[in-house]
Scaffold this motif. Structure first.
Motif, PDB file in Angstrom:
ATOM      1  N   SER A  45       2.532  -6.929  10.251  1.00  0.00           N
ATOM      2  CA  SER A  45       3.413  -6.408   9.431  1.00  0.00           C
ATOM      3  C   SER A  45       3.769  -7.150   8.187  1.00  0.00           C
ATOM      4  O   SER A  45       3.951  -6.655   7.118  1.00  0.00           O
ATOM      5  N   GLU A  46       4.047  -8.407   8.265  1.00  0.00           N
ATOM      6  CA  GLU A  46       4.312  -9.462   7.311  1.00  0.00           C
ATOM      7  C   GLU A  46       3.057  -9.288   6.319  1.00  0.00           C
ATOM      8  O   GLU A  46       3.505  -9.207   5.035  1.00  0.00           O
ATOM      9  N   LEU A  47       2.021  -9.336   6.719  1.00  0.00           N
ATOM     10  CA  LEU A  47       0.796  -9.320   5.707  1.00  0.00           C
ATOM     11  C   LEU A  47       0.913  -8.130   4.918  1.00  0.00           C
ATOM     12  O   LEU A  47       0.164  -8.065   3.711  1.00  0.00           O
ATOM     13  N   LEU A  48       1.671  -7.025   5.318  1.00  0.00           N
ATOM     14  CA  LEU A  48       1.277  -5.762   4.697  1.00  0.00           C
ATOM     15  C   LEU A  48       2.512  -5.540   3.911  1.00  0.00           C
ATOM     16  O   LEU A  48       2.434  -4.289   3.152  1.00  0.00           O
ATOM     17  N   ARG A  49       3.380  -6.373   3.896  1.00  0.00           N
ATOM     18  CA  ARG A  49       4.830  -6.117   3.330  1.00  0.00           C
ATOM     19  C   ARG A  49       4.626  -6.152   1.438  1.00  0.00           C
ATOM     20  O   ARG A  49       3.865  -6.997   1.165  1.00  0.00           O
ATOM     21  N   SER A  50       5.266  -5.317   1.089  1.00  0.00           N
ATOM     22  CA  SER A  50       5.509  -5.140  -0.362  1.00  0.00           C
ATOM     23  C   SER A  50       5.891  -6.504  -1.172  1.00  0.00           C
ATOM     24  O   SER A  50       5.456  -7.027  -2.202  1.00  0.00           O
ATOM     25  N   ASN A  51       6.770  -7.378  -0.579  1.00  0.00           N
ATOM     26  CA  ASN A  51       7.223  -8.452  -1.047  1.00  0.00           C
ATOM     27  C   ASN A  51       6.437  -9.784  -0.524  1.00  0.00           C
ATOM     28  O   ASN A  51       7.148 -10.940  -0.525  1.00  0.00           O
ATOM     29  N   VAL A  52       5.392  -9.708   0.266  1.00  0.00           N
ATOM     30  CA  VAL A  52       4.720 -10.710   0.682  1.00  0.00           C
ATOM     31  C   VAL A  52       3.455 -10.894  -0.169  1.00  0.00           C
ATOM     32  O   VAL A  52       2.547 -10.030  -0.258  1.00  0.00           O
ATOM     33  N   ALA A  53       2.963 -12.007  -0.753  1.00  0.00           N
ATOM     34  CA  ALA A  53       1.848 -12.046  -1.905  1.00  0.00           C
ATOM     35  C   ALA A  53       0.590 -12.421  -0.679  1.00  0.00           C
ATOM     36  O   ALA A  53      -0.319 -11.921  -1.596  1.00  0.00           O
ATOM     37  N   THR A  54       0.442 -13.059   0.195  1.00  0.00           N
ATOM     38  CA  THR A  54      -0.812 -13.352   0.833  1.00  0.00           C
ATOM     39  C   THR A  54      -1.822 -12.430   0.729  1.00  0.00           C
ATOM     40  O   THR A  54      -2.986 -12.646   0.166  1.00  0.00           O
ATOM     41  N   LEU A  55      -1.636 -11.159   1.200  1.00  0.00           N
ATOM     42  CA  LEU A  55      -2.672 -10.188   1.005  1.00  0.00           C
ATOM     43  C   LEU A  55      -2.729  -9.271  -0.305  1.00  0.00           C
ATOM     44  O   LEU A  55      -3.654  -9.115  -1.057  1.00  0.00           O
ATOM     45  N   ARG A  56      -1.324  -9.027  -0.512  1.00  0.00           N
ATOM     46  CA  ARG A  56      -1.237  -8.268  -1.748  1.00  0.00           C
ATOM     47  C   ARG A  56      -1.667  -8.847  -3.245  1.00  0.00           C
ATOM     48  O   ARG A  56      -2.412  -8.115  -3.927  1.00  0.00           O
ATOM     49  N   ILE A 105       0.792  -1.132  -0.016  1.00  0.00           N
ATOM     50  CA  ILE A 105      -0.017  -0.070  -0.091  1.00  0.00           C
ATOM     51  C   ILE A 105       0.964   1.160   0.122  1.00  0.00           C
ATOM     52  O   ILE A 105       1.764   1.215   0.886  1.00  0.00           O
ATOM     53  N   GLU A 106       0.668   1.969  -1.066  1.00  0.00           N
ATOM     54  CA  GLU A 106       1.283   3.300  -1.298  1.00  0.00           C
ATOM     55  C   GLU A 106       1.181   4.286   0.154  1.00  0.00           C
ATOM     56  O   GLU A 106       0.061   4.468   0.382  1.00  0.00           O
ATOM     57  N   VAL A 107       2.391   4.706   0.769  1.00  0.00           N
ATOM     58  CA  VAL A 107       2.278   5.506   1.934  1.00  0.00           C
ATOM     59  C   VAL A 107       3.265   6.667   1.779  1.00  0.00           C
ATOM     60  O   VAL A 107       4.422   6.555   1.560  1.00  0.00           O
ATOM     61  N   ALA A 108       2.675   7.955   1.890  1.00  0.00           N
ATOM     62  CA  ALA A 108       3.355   9.208   1.619  1.00  0.00           C
ATOM     63  C   ALA A 108       4.436   9.288   2.681  1.00  0.00           C
ATOM     64  O   ALA A 108       4.027   8.925   3.908  1.00  0.00           O
ATOM     65  N   PRO A 109       5.772   9.798   2.625  1.00  0.00           N
ATOM     66  CA  PRO A 109       6.554  10.078   3.612  1.00  0.00           C
ATOM     67  C   PRO A 109       6.020  10.854   4.891  1.00  0.00           C
ATOM     68  O   PRO A 109       6.639  10.494   5.968  1.00  0.00           O
ATOM     69  N   ASN A 110       5.090  11.754   4.538  1.00  0.00           N
ATOM     70  CA  ASN A 110       4.521  12.630   5.667  1.00  0.00           C
ATOM     71  C   ASN A 110       3.444  11.884   6.285  1.00  0.00           C
ATOM     72  O   ASN A 110       2.799  12.514   7.228  1.00  0.00           O
ATOM     73  N   SER A 111       2.900  10.502   5.878  1.00  0.00           N
ATOM     74  CA  SER A 111       1.675  10.113   6.556  1.00  0.00           C
ATOM     75  C   SER A 111       2.160   9.484   7.777  1.00  0.00           C
ATOM     76  O   SER A 111       3.265   9.401   8.126  1.00  0.00           O
ATOM     77  N   ASP A 112       1.032   9.707   8.839  1.00  0.00           N
ATOM     78  CA  ASP A 112       1.244   9.214  10.088  1.00  0.00           C
ATOM     79  C   ASP A 112       1.331   7.678  10.215  1.00  0.00           C
ATOM     80  O   ASP A 112       1.708   7.181  11.464  1.00  0.00           O
ATOM     81  N   PHE A 113       1.018   6.926   9.369  1.00  0.00           N
ATOM     82  CA  PHE A 113       0.764   5.656   9.350  1.00  0.00           C
ATOM     83  C   PHE A 113       1.538   4.751   8.373  1.00  0.00           C
ATOM     84  O   PHE A 113       0.644   4.037   7.614  1.00  0.00           O
ATOM     85  N   PRO A 114       2.842   4.654   8.371  1.00  0.00           N
ATOM     86  CA  PRO A 114       3.701   3.544   7.526  1.00  0.00           C
ATOM     87  C   PRO A 114       3.435   2.306   8.187  1.00  0.00           C
ATOM     88  O   PRO A 114       2.885   2.147   9.276  1.00  0.00           O
ATOM     89  N   ILE A 115       4.044   1.332   7.640  1.00  0.00           N
ATOM     90  CA  ILE A 115       4.219   0.149   7.992  1.00  0.00           C
ATOM     91  C   ILE A 115       4.805  -0.085   9.280  1.00  0.00           C
ATOM     92  O   ILE A 115       4.557  -1.129   9.931  1.00  0.00           O
ATOM     93  N   GLN A 116       5.793   0.796   9.603  1.00  0.00           N
ATOM     94  CA  GLN A 116       6.399   0.456  10.911  1.00  0.00           C
ATOM     95  C   GLN A 116       5.433   0.946  12.174  1.00  0.00           C
ATOM     96  O   GLN A 116       5.857   0.837  13.207  1.00  0.00           O
ATOM     97  N   ASN A 117       4.366   1.655  11.740  1.00  0.00           N
ATOM     98  CA  ASN A 117       3.534   2.096  12.903  1.00  0.00           C
ATOM     99  C   ASN A 117       2.510   1.175  13.402  1.00  0.00           C
ATOM    100  O   ASN A 117       2.774   0.379  14.389  1.00  0.00           O
ATOM    101  N   LEU A 118       1.680   0.924  12.558  1.00  0.00           N
ATOM    102  CA  LEU A 118       0.526  -0.121  12.770  1.00  0.00           C
ATOM    103  C   LEU A 118      -0.424  -0.034  14.258  1.00  0.00           C
ATOM    104  O   LEU A 118      -0.315  -0.882  15.062  1.00  0.00           O
ATOM    105  N   PRO A 119      -0.743   1.111  14.234  1.00  0.00           N
ATOM    106  CA  PRO A 119      -1.792   1.643  15.543  1.00  0.00           C
ATOM    107  C   PRO A 119      -2.884   0.972  15.431  1.00  0.00           C
ATOM    108  O   PRO A 119      -3.684   0.772  14.473  1.00  0.00           O
TER     109      PRO A 119
END
Ligand code: CA
Length: 427
Positions: free
Chosen positions: A95-106, A14-28
């Motif tokens: 985190s795994e399910l949302l990664r660009s290199n993991v096909a499960t959800l992508r 999922i594309e996330v802008a650099p100034n987004s509050d919610f990148p893959i490192q966050n996951l609130p």
């Protein structure tokens, strides 16, 4: 899939802008509903989407509680009950399910359509069932400013302040989620020149910029916790606005502390940012002198480098009236929690602890209008020329905050509320 969910190099499909509050490192974690599916359920924010954890749980893709359901729930309390080990495993799996290199959800079109909800279509609710609300007073700058204002000839800090985190038990019943209006309270006040108190709507309505700690693990009544245990009991953090009536407060406060001046509303941001997501932003707090007693002794950094700002919208224009940082707090959240439980007080899953107003050393870093306008003596001039000492009906107050990483930020979204006129008092 061993890599750390906080690794700055991770990217989502999922594309996330650099100034987004919610990148893959966050996951609130939050609680949401949609028009087509109005039941409240648990989700995680990713870019401009909400990942529907209840949907993943129903399909067996994410099962932190085995056969039991913890995401098809109106709060994250059942999930928090599972404890820190499960929190870590679940964060790693999401985190795994949302990664660009993991096909499960992508690559699963139907799963993606069911589990990813555009955030603009999601209504956000209070993320936790608030079991208890305690508010502290842990910024030295804030406590000193208040001391200078109200006791100009005395010491700015009370004699106990450097020895323990000062706090009071607030109201869980009036904690509301961002976006909920705040009703100007009625109260009893005594104007300085009057001989007797009067009743009526507060005329000195204020905000307080705070962070809230969400307690995710309990302790038994009668059982104090160590500082290490206190840290492990913290699930995450929210932005918190402790709305305050500055004219009700001084008349009612002696000798037992704030009561109605703080009881009418407390707003929190809808996303609970986890302790794990904030771990890369731990920093040392201010030096504590005198040394705290052993039960409050810090080992390692416990403060967080989180930039905070306050916006005040009057009419069409918003003015940023304060910029400060959570790192300034004298007493850490873990010290507050260890102090709270030291007497044997039972903390519960879903307890909320306010940090206390966060003010920094500079004038533009003050976390309340009381300080910014120096008790009304120095009105603020806003973008469109309007002036304010305290809040007026129709004003919108918004807190924002984020920790800045290398190419990404761990953000909190917004904690916002608009002031409504008071209701007439009952006859
Ligand atoms: Ca407060």
């Amino acid at each position: 899939m061993a890599s750390n969910p906080s690794d700055p190099s991770l990217r989502s499909f999922i594309e996330v802008a650099p100034n987004s509050d919610f990148p893959i490192q966050n996951l609130p974690f939050g609680v949401f509903s949609t028009e087509s599916s109005p039941n409240k359920r648990v989700g995680v924010a990713i870019g401009d989407f909400v990942l529907d954890l209840a949907e993943l749980e129903a399909r067996g893709s994410l099962t932190p509680a085995g056969d039991a359901r913890v995401f098809d729930c109106a709060s994250i309390n059942p999930y928090m009950t599972l404890g820190p080990k499960v929190w870590l495993q679940t964060r790693a799996r999401i985190s795994e399910l949302l990664r660009s290199n993991v096909a499960t959800l992508r690559d699963d079109k139907s799963l993606r359509a069911a589990a990813l909800v555009p955030r603009e279509k999601a209504t956000l609710h209070l993320p936790i069932e608030v079991m208890g609300f305690t508010d502290f007073y842990s910024s030295r700058e804030h406590a000193s400013n208040v001391g200078k204002m109200f006791r100009p000839h005395g010491e700015p800090l009370m004699p106990n302040w450097l020895h323990m985190p000062i706090g009071y038990n607030g109201r869980a019943s009036t904690v509301v989620v961002s976006g909920t209006p705040a009703r100007r309270p009625n109260g009893q006040t005594k104007p300085p020149q009057a001989n007797a108190p009067i009743q009526g709507a507060s005329r000195r309505l204020d905000f307080e910029l705070e962070m809230g700690v969400v307690v995710g693990q309990p302790n038994q009544i009668g059982t104090p916790v160590s500082m290490a245990q206190a840290q492990e009991m913290i699930f995450g953090f929210v932005l918190l606005n402790d709305w305050s009536a500055r004219d009700i407060q001084p008349w009612e406060q002696p000798p037992l502390g704030p009561f109605q001046a703080k009881a009418f509303a407390t707003s929190i941001s809808p996303w609970v940012v986890t302790r794990e997501a904030l771990a890369p932003f731990l920093v040392d707090g201010p030096q504590q002198e005198p040394m705290p007693l052993p039960y409050l002794s810090r080992k390692g950094p416990q403060n967080y480098d989180i930039s905070l700002e306050v916006g005040l919208r009057v009419g069409g224009a918003e003015t940023i009236i304060s910029r400060t940082n959570f790192k300034y707090m004298y007493w850490s959240s873990a010290q507050q929690l260890a102090h709270h439980a030291f007497c044997g007080c039972a903390m519960r899953v879903g307890d909320l602890l306010g940090s206390g107003t966060i003010s920094g050393p500079d004038k533009h870093e003050r976390g309340s209008l009381l300080e910014l306008s120096w008790n009304g003596a120095e009105p603020l001039t806003l973008e469109d020329g309007a002036q304010r000492t305290f809040l007026e009906d129709g004003d919108t107050l918004t807190l924002r905050g984020h920790a800045q990483g290398d190419g990404y930020r761990i953000g909190f979204g917004e904690c916002s509320g608009t002031i409504l006129p008071p209701v007439p008092p009952p006859r």
